[in-house]
Design an enzyme around this catalytic site. Structure first.
Site, short mmCIF file in Angstrom:
data_model
loop_
_atom_site.label_atom_id
_atom_site.label_comp_id
_atom_site.label_asym_id
_atom_site.label_seq_id
_atom_site.Cartn_x
_atom_site.Cartn_y
_atom_site.Cartn_z
N SER A 71 0.85 -1.19 0.00
CA SER A 71 0.00 0.00 0.00
C SER A 71 0.88 1.24 0.00
O SER A 71 1.84 1.31 0.79
CB SER A 71 -0.89 0.01 1.25
OG SER A 71 -1.42 1.30 1.42
N SER A 131 -14.65 6.20 5.93
CA SER A 131 -14.72 4.78 5.55
C SER A 131 -13.58 4.31 4.66
O SER A 131 -13.80 3.55 3.73
CB SER A 131 -16.05 4.47 4.86
OG SER A 131 -16.96 4.09 5.82
N SER A 133 -11.54 2.20 5.57
CA SER A 133 -11.43 0.75 5.80
C SER A 133 -12.49 -0.01 5.00
O SER A 133 -12.17 -1.00 4.34
CB SER A 133 -11.54 0.43 7.29
OG SER A 133 -12.65 1.08 7.85
N ASP A 177 -21.59 1.43 5.92
CA ASP A 177 -20.45 1.84 5.09
C ASP A 177 -20.40 1.05 3.78
O ASP A 177 -20.24 1.62 2.69
CB ASP A 177 -19.13 1.65 5.85
CG ASP A 177 -19.13 2.38 7.17
OD1 ASP A 177 -19.89 3.35 7.30
OD2 ASP A 177 -18.40 1.97 8.08
C1 GLA Z 1 -19.01 3.58 11.56
C2 GLA Z 1 -19.55 2.17 11.38
C3 GLA Z 1 -20.92 2.22 10.72
C4 GLA Z 1 -21.86 3.15 11.47
C5 GLA Z 1 -21.19 4.49 11.72
C6 GLA Z 1 -22.00 5.40 12.63
O1 GLA Z 1 -18.79 4.16 10.31
O2 GLA Z 1 -18.66 1.41 10.60
O3 GLA Z 1 -21.45 0.91 10.63
O4 GLA Z 1 -22.31 2.56 12.66
O5 GLA Z 1 -19.91 4.35 12.31
O6 GLA Z 1 -23.17 5.83 12.00
#
Ligand code: GLA
Length: 393
Positions: A71, A131, A133, A177
């Site tokens: 990466s 997100s 990940s 996500d």
């Molecule tokens: C993170 C989690 C999601 C969700 C959000 C809060 O992103 O991975 O599943 O719970 O927090 O809304």
């Protein structure tokens, strides 16, 4: 666009140092959740968008059973191991766990790859509530499907990418996500009911509203105990309420009237957690209706109220997140803003009329520096599409 190709070009130049194999290009976006915070694991509804930034990869098969993983974000940390040795939580907390998790769940379902070279380059900040990940989990599932010559149903891919997080990495997150990423569509906000599983793409006109993302500069650890603790608190609140409301299966099923009647049976912290969920469910409903009618102002006002609830009732905000929301919502032309993602640090998302963009940037950057002594910048997005294969030059 030249800048968008850069991460892919970086993957390709590193690819050229490997023994020559057939190469395939991939992209999976990140996401920002605009409404419906901490609702997915409570059976509520969420309103995310996929972003135009995310994870780029070049991938190809090898025939010696090994996974070779690199990466750009972790130069020098090359991972090489037999694919057959991937095991849930092999190395908890390692950056590679999310990639491994996606590969592992996909191969458990579809059978093993003969070996894999995978080179990644993310243009999304990590651990900032966007997100990063889930983006690599979704990408890894997509890579396995493509290299096995499969064209699976999107719901199955969402499910597998989600299992990467819950079963391999060990975070008890909901399905927000991975759903937001796989169902991303340009110029729309997804309205996804996590209990009924209904989806609707509600238009967001970029001539009326653009999405501003501002980084507090404070990273958060999603896998840390704080997120799982909120999940446990919601579960405990549910169990206590079920003693009086045996028909409910998740906090979303509780009405405000029932909560007001029964909250004396909950400890104060759980009263707050439950109230956030019950009110946020109603707020998301209201916000979705507003957006369907093209009423961005009401939708934005819901975002700001959601942030207040995340700060006061759910307690996942930080002084830096609060300072950014405060600065953003002071600007004429900003409809509203809130922390995006789980909280505990990371980024704020706001929606802003395009004509106010320059004034917004100037005000937010100056006010944030004054309030916290920290720097931020404003990045502009419009809702974008989901994972896709990229043509290699
Ligand atoms: C993170 C989690 C999601 C969700 C959000 C809060 O992103 O991975 O599943 O719970 O927090 O809304």
């Amino acid at each position: 666009m030249v800048t968008k190709r850069l991460p892919l070009m970086d993957c390709l130049s590193r690819w050229q140092e490997l023994p020559s194999r057939e190469a395939h290009g991939f992209f999976a976006p990140g996401r920002a959740n605009l409404l419906g915070a901490h609702m997915d694991y409570n059976g509520g509804a969420v309103m995310p968008v996929a972003l135009s930034k995310g994870t780029y990869a070049v991938a190809g098969l090898r025939d010696d059973g090994l996974l070779h993983l690199e990466s750009a974000q972790f130069p020098g940390e090359v991972l090489e191991l037999p694919l057959s040795e991937l095991r849930p939580q092999r190395e908890p907390g390692a950056w590679s766990a999310y990639v491994e998790g996606g590969l592992w769940t996909a191969m458990e379902r579809w059978g093993p790859l003969p070996g894999l070279d995978l080179i990644l380059h993310a243009d999304l900040p990590m651990a900032k509530g966007l997100s990063s990940s889930a983006s690599v989990e979704c990408l890894a599932v997509q890579v396995v499907a493509r290299l096995l010559g499969l064209d699976p149903d999107t719901d199955l891919m969402i499910h597998l990418a989600h299992a990467a997080e819950t079963k391999y990495v060990g975070v008890r997150c909901g399905i927000l996500d991975q759903t937001a990423i796989f169902l991303g569509r340009a110029d729309t906000v997804l309205h996804f009911d996590c209990l009924e599983l209904t989806r609707e793409h509600v238009p967001l006109d970029r001539r009326e509203a653009r999405i501003a993302i501002m980084d507090t500069g404070v990273a958060r650890e999603l896998a840390s105990s704080a997120f799982n603790q909120r999940v446990s608190e919601c579960t405990r609140a549910l169990v206590l309420l079920q003693e009086h409301l045996p028909g409910i299966t998740c906090l979303r099923d509780v009405t405000l009237e029932d909560l007001e009647r029964l909250e004396r049976f909950l400890p104060p912290v759980l009263q707050n957690r439950a109230r956030h969920v019950v009110e946020e469910f109603a707020r998301t409903d209201f916000g979705a209706d507003a957006l369907r009618l093209g009423n961005v102002a009401d939708f934005g006002a819901c975002m700001t109220r959601a942030h207040e609830s995340l700060r006061n009732l759910f307690e996942v905000s930080t002084p830096e997140l609060d300072a950014l929301v405060q600065a953003a919502t002071e600007v004429d032309g900003c409809y509203g803003g809130r922390l995006t993602g789980a909280g505990f640090g990371g980024c704020v998302a706001a929606i802003v009329h395009p004509e106010a963009a320059t004034a917004f940037e100037q005000h937010v950057i100056a006010q944030y520096a004054e309030a916290t002594g920290r720097q931020t910048e404003v990045q502009w997005f419009d809702p974008a599409g989901g994972p896709r294969e990229l043509e290699l030059p």
